[in-house]
Design a protein around this motif. Structure first.
Motif, short mmCIF file in Angstrom:
data_model
loop_
_atom_site.label_atom_id
_atom_site.label_comp_id
_atom_site.label_asym_id
_atom_site.label_seq_id
_atom_site.Cartn_x
_atom_site.Cartn_y
_atom_site.Cartn_z
N CYS A 1 0.81 -1.22 0.00
CA CYS A 1 0.00 0.00 0.00
C CYS A 1 0.84 1.26 0.00
N LYS A 2 2.15 1.12 0.06
CA LYS A 2 2.99 2.32 0.17
C LYS A 2 3.68 2.63 -1.14
N ASP A 3 3.91 3.91 -1.34
CA ASP A 3 4.54 4.34 -2.58
C ASP A 3 5.73 5.24 -2.29
N HIS A 4 6.79 5.02 -3.06
CA HIS A 4 7.87 6.00 -3.13
C HIS A 4 7.60 6.75 -4.42
N ILE A 5 7.30 8.03 -4.31
CA ILE A 5 6.84 8.75 -5.50
C ILE A 5 7.71 9.96 -5.81
N GLN A 6 7.67 10.32 -7.07
CA GLN A 6 8.36 11.54 -7.50
C GLN A 6 7.48 12.21 -8.55
N ILE A 7 7.34 13.53 -8.43
CA ILE A 7 6.52 14.24 -9.42
C ILE A 7 7.32 14.37 -10.71
N LYS A 8 6.75 13.82 -11.81
CA LYS A 8 7.48 13.80 -13.08
C LYS A 8 7.40 15.14 -13.80
N GLU A 9 6.23 15.77 -13.76
CA GLU A 9 6.07 16.99 -14.57
C GLU A 9 5.12 17.96 -13.88
N GLY A 10 5.21 19.23 -14.31
CA GLY A 10 4.31 20.27 -13.79
C GLY A 10 4.82 20.87 -12.49
N GLU A 11 3.87 21.42 -11.72
CA GLU A 11 4.21 22.10 -10.47
C GLU A 11 4.97 21.16 -9.53
N PHE A 12 5.97 21.67 -8.89
CA PHE A 12 6.81 20.91 -7.94
C PHE A 12 7.52 19.71 -8.59
N ALA A 13 7.73 19.75 -9.88
CA ALA A 13 8.38 18.63 -10.58
C ALA A 13 9.70 18.29 -9.89
N GLY A 14 9.96 17.00 -9.76
CA GLY A 14 11.20 16.55 -9.13
C GLY A 14 11.03 16.20 -7.66
N LEU A 15 9.98 16.73 -7.04
CA LEU A 15 9.77 16.45 -5.61
C LEU A 15 9.58 14.95 -5.38
N GLU A 16 10.31 14.45 -4.39
CA GLU A 16 10.30 13.02 -4.13
C GLU A 16 9.81 12.80 -2.70
N THR A 17 8.89 11.89 -2.52
CA THR A 17 8.44 11.64 -1.16
C THR A 17 7.88 10.23 -1.01
N TYR A 18 7.41 9.91 0.18
CA TYR A 18 6.84 8.59 0.46
C TYR A 18 5.40 8.77 0.92
N VAL A 19 4.60 7.78 0.64
CA VAL A 19 3.21 7.90 1.07
C VAL A 19 2.62 6.51 1.30
N SER A 20 1.74 6.46 2.28
CA SER A 20 1.02 5.23 2.56
C SER A 20 -0.43 5.44 2.14
N SER A 21 -1.04 4.46 1.52
CA SER A 21 -2.45 4.56 1.09
C SER A 21 -2.75 5.87 0.39
N ILE A 22 -2.18 6.07 -0.75
CA ILE A 22 -2.27 7.38 -1.40
C ILE A 22 -3.71 7.77 -1.73
N TYR A 23 -4.56 6.80 -2.02
CA TYR A 23 -5.92 7.19 -2.42
C TYR A 23 -6.67 7.90 -1.28
N ASN B 1 -0.35 17.09 -7.99
CA ASN B 1 0.97 17.62 -7.63
C ASN B 1 0.92 18.32 -6.27
N ARG B 2 -0.15 19.07 -6.06
CA ARG B 2 -0.28 19.80 -4.79
C ARG B 2 -0.57 18.83 -3.64
N VAL B 3 -1.34 17.80 -3.93
CA VAL B 3 -1.58 16.79 -2.89
C VAL B 3 -0.24 16.21 -2.45
N VAL B 4 0.60 15.86 -3.43
CA VAL B 4 1.89 15.26 -3.10
C VAL B 4 2.78 16.25 -2.33
N LYS B 5 2.74 17.50 -2.74
CA LYS B 5 3.53 18.53 -2.05
C LYS B 5 3.13 18.59 -0.56
N LEU B 6 1.83 18.53 -0.30
CA LEU B 6 1.35 18.63 1.08
C LEU B 6 1.59 17.33 1.86
N ILE B 7 1.51 16.20 1.16
CA ILE B 7 1.85 14.92 1.81
C ILE B 7 3.29 15.01 2.31
#
Lengths: 161, 658
Positions: B296-318, B334-340
């Motif tokens: 259920c966990k993700d290591h994610i990175q924003i590929k494009e757009g706002e905050f591109a390049g930001l890398e983070t971890y998340v559990s149960s992203i939905y 992108n903004r959801v990920v930034k705030l996560i």
């Protein structure tokens, strides 16, 4: 019949470690990463997880480096296996192996390594993500080609559309 | 006698004195409470004195692994931490499923009990028999990720539980993180650790754990794994992770927004936060808890757009899409990920705070909060407000300092009738809205569970995101989980229906047993694999337990222990003043909500409208099924004695609680 091999696809590994724990109980009654022949290497800072296990090299350096001839190939499974009676635990094999696929278990007093569970590897059975497969060369090649086509398809889509 | 699974050691660490000792767990205690959560609850009865301040040295943190933790069993990485919640004063659990439990077990400990408080920042280092409190001055002030990375560097192969600056500032709406991506410690465990100046717990373990019958264990486990791998939905689970549940959330549950007034339009949800956007925008590497088949966990990175390049971890992203996307309307994935990323680094609990922010915006729109309260800030359900308030909460300043107290604290601080708009149970936000999903076990448990709103123990998300399963499904569920015949008759009365109050009791017992065994998923995602096992879920647990530990067990015995633990959890909270009056259905559930544009009222699973009186009757049924005092909603002396808790009954009576 073609010989099967254990193939690791680290991109599919999610680091659940089921393979590690399952492997441990193939060896005995203690579950611990030190009792397991397959080991997950985690680079937590960059988020990479890599299952490391003996690849049963065709030109095995472990056997070449062994002064007592304790390592030999099981012709049926293709696995390199340790003869505990011949092994003197000198650890030369652990130095020679490029994949850290063999080590000495001090509790049992000799070198230990993956023996492919005599042709029926448990790690593959418990892997729920397809990161570990046990298959013939033919099948492996077909699968790799299919995956390559899928990647190509994605690339072509990007260019054409 | 050969016993596997248990190390039978409790590690006690007193931060005030620096004393470290181990104690043996008696076989008696094991027989009575099984292990993990069960034994932790019993320890809590003695260790958590009624009425203590959660942020004082008196509040212990009791972490428990179960007999199956660290063994080759599906989902065997579960730990439960028990402490008095900073947020609402309840005594409840924080669950986590990462590697920490496995390492703690392999280091030789079933339980870890941390008491007292240190004068200077320290971290606890455990490596087999080496247990030490180490200086943490180089870690204090650092965020969750930085702290974890430094500790991994210092202690190769370790697992780390830590938190960021909001915990150091004792913000109550905070949570800890295990190995960067597993949240653990609802109700402010980060603040509790902060109050103890305990920055992190680091554990390495190589001793391993003994298993009595490995061959038998393999025999039981392999068909279950095999069935899971053959599941037609398997490919989707692997490809999408928890985002496979997105559809259910937005279409069936209907993600709520505007402070529970309406659901987000399905099309909008998909367009902004859906699986396609997720796959397209984020580079994803999925991460799983030990032996988990879901990942259920993700290591994610924003590929494009706002905050591109930001890398983070998340559990149960939905779930994060639901909270930040729908509730706070932040506008893009992108903004959801930034705030996560912000929440994880500072250890602000995303679920707590997104609900509080949603509420604060409503208060502003109602004119209850003004620019005077917000420091001139215009509040709206959008990214700017959410980001600003999250930052204020993390820093414990401005309006954020008030919201960071949680619903109870904030209602008291704001006053002015603000509670009318606050949707919570026992001071915790509700995650499920019973009007959009119908009143099922998930929602009912939010009302009766010890922690308050939000998800229950072991993910009592049952029947998860469905509205029209036939009664036969529930009957099969009950049979699989060992519900006794007499209880079945009560639950399925009339036989064509099921009673949610009564069924919740058995769902709780099931989850409690899993937590005592040290397996399962915080969200209940793994139970379904056991549930379908040829012998049924509970019998499979019993068989696994026997193979691992060598101890005898039966389904009836497990049920008895589960019920005993549930009673004791209620007793712990009764001592803190919680009873029926706190099991309160939120007022808003009795008003209509716009579900996919249609006015929708609270209904039972069969589509019949429910009033508050109906719900109170279901509550009667719940207490009756428990064998508790219906009027007070707490265990009676007779029930405790029947459940083998004579010593507890006597103690409670002597102190005037019964």
């Amino acid at each position: 019949m073609q010989r099967k091999m254990l193939i690791v696809d680290y991109e599919k590994c999610v680091g659940c470690g089921f393979c590690e724990m399952a492997c441990a109980i193939q060896q005995g009654k203690t579950v611990s990463s030190t009792k397991s022949m397959i080991g997950l290497v985690r680079f937590r800072d960059v988020g990479i997880i890599f299952p490391m296990v003996c690849q049963q090299c065709l030109k095995p350096l472990c056997a070449d480096s062994c002064p007592t001839g304790a390592l030999s190939r099981n012709e049926e499974t293709g696995a390199m296996v340790v003869d505990p009676d011949l092994c003197i635990a000198c650890k030369m094999c652990t130095v020679a192996c490029p994949l850290a696929g063999i080590f000495v278990d001090f509790e049992v007093g000799h070198a230990v390594k993956c023996n492919l569970c005599n042709g029926d590897p448990l790690c593959v059975k418990v892997c729920g993500y397809g990161a570990l497969t046990y298959t013939t060369l033919d099948e492996a090649i077909i699968r790799l080609k299919k995956e390559a086509v899928k990647k190509l398809e994605e690339t072509i889509k990007k260019i054409v559309f | 006698m050969e016993i596997g699974g248990y190390t039978r050691n409790i590690l006690y660490v007193d931060l005030s004195t620096g004393n470290i000792k181990t104690e043996k767990v008696s076989l008696d205690l094991i027989k009575k409470f099984l292990g993990g959560y069960g034994i932790s609850v019993r320890l809590a009865y003695d260790l958590i004195k009624p009425g203590i301040d959660p942020l004082s040295p008196d509040n212990p943190i009791i972490i428990g692994t179960g007999p199956l933790t660290g063994t080759p069993v599906i989902g065997a990485g579960k730990i439960q931490a028990i402490y008095k919640y900073a947020l609402n004063g309840a005594i409840a659990h924080g669950s986590g499923g990462g590697e920490f439990g496995v390492k703690l077990k392999w280091a030789g400990y079933d339980h870890l009990v941390i008491t007292g408080a240190s004068e200077k920042p320290v971290y606890l280092y455990i490596s087999n028999d080496e247990v030490e409190l180490k200086d943490a001055s180089h870690l204090w002030g650092r965020d969750t990720y930085e702290t974890s990375d430094i500790l991994y560097g210092e202690h190769e192969g370790s697992s780390v539980i830590t938190y960021g600056m909001a915990g150091e500032k004792l913000v109550k709406t905070t949570i800890c993180f295990m190995d960067k991506c597993t949240p653990i410690g609802k109700g402010g465990m980060a603040a509790i650790m902060g109050s103890k100046r305990l920055k992190a717990i680091v554990v390495k373990g190589t001793k391993g754990i003994h298993i009595v019958d490995p061959e038998r264990l393999k025999e039981i486990m392999l068909p279950i794994v095999e069935a899971c791998k053959k599941d037609p939905a398997r490919e989707k689970t692997i490809q999408l992770g928890t985002m496979a549940g997105f559809e259910g959330w937005v279409t069936i549950a209907g993600s709520t927004r505007k402070n529970y007034r309406e659901t987000i339009p399905v099309e909008e949800a998909y367009q902004l936060y859906g699986p396609e956007v997720y796959l397209k925008t984020l580079k994803i590497k999925r991460i799983a808890c030990p032996n988990c088949l879901v990942a259920c966990k993700d290591h994610i990175q924003i590929k494009e757009g706002e905050f591109a390049g930001l890398e983070t971890y998340v559990s149960s992203i939905y779930g994060r899409m639901q909270n930040l996307g729908a509730r706070c309307n932040v506008g893009s994935i992108n903004r959801v990920v930034k705030l996560i990323d912000f929440c994880n680094r500072t250890s602000v609990c995303l679920h707590n705070t997104s609900a509080l922010i949603e509420w604060a915006v409503d208060l502003y729109k109602q004119g209850i909060l003004t620019k005077e309260d917000t420091g001139g800030l215009e509040l709206d359900w959008n990214y700017e407000t959410t980001a600003t308030l999250l930052e204020q909460i993390a820093k414990n300043e401005g309006l954020g300092a008030i919201l960071g107290k949680g619903f109870y604290g904030a209602i008291k601080a704001i006053g002015r009738g603000c509670e009318k708009y606050a949707v919570h149970v026992k001071g915790l936000e509700t995650l499920f809205d019973a009007r959009t999903t119908r009143l099922t076990v998930s929602e009912f448990y939010e009302v009766v569970g010890p922690r308050g709103g939000h998800i229950g123990l072991g993910g009592l998300t049952f029947p998860y995101l469905t509205r029209d399963l036939p009664t036969s499904y529930f009957r099969q569920w009950a049979e699989s989980w060992g519900v006794p015949r007499d209880a079945m008759e009560r639950i399925f009365s009339p036989p064509s229906k099921w009673n949610v109050g009564r069924l919740t009791v058995w769902a709780d017992i099931r989850a409690t047993i899993e937590s005592a065994l040290g397996i399962g998923c915080t969200r209940g995602r793994l139970s379904k694999y056991y549930e379908k096992a040829p012998n049924g879920g509970m019998r499979t647990y019993v068989e696994i337990y026997k193979a691992v530990t060598g101890l005898d067990a039966t389904v009836d015995y497990f049920i008895e222990v589960g019920d005993r633990i549930c009673d004791l959890v209620r007793v712990l909270n009764m001592r803190e003043g919680f009873d029926r009056k706190d099991d309160r259905f939120p007022d808003v559930w009795f008003k209509p909500i716009l579900r996919h544009g249609k006015e929708t009222w609270l209904e039972d699973y069969f589509g019949n409208r429910l009033t508050r009186e109906d719900c109170e009757k279901l509550l009667d049924d719940y207490y009756d099924e428990r064998g508790w005092d219906i009027k007070r909603g707490v265990p009676t002396k007779e029930k405790l004695i029947k459940n083998g808790l004579e010593d507890i009954a006597e103690d409670l009576e002597r102190k005037g609680f019964l």
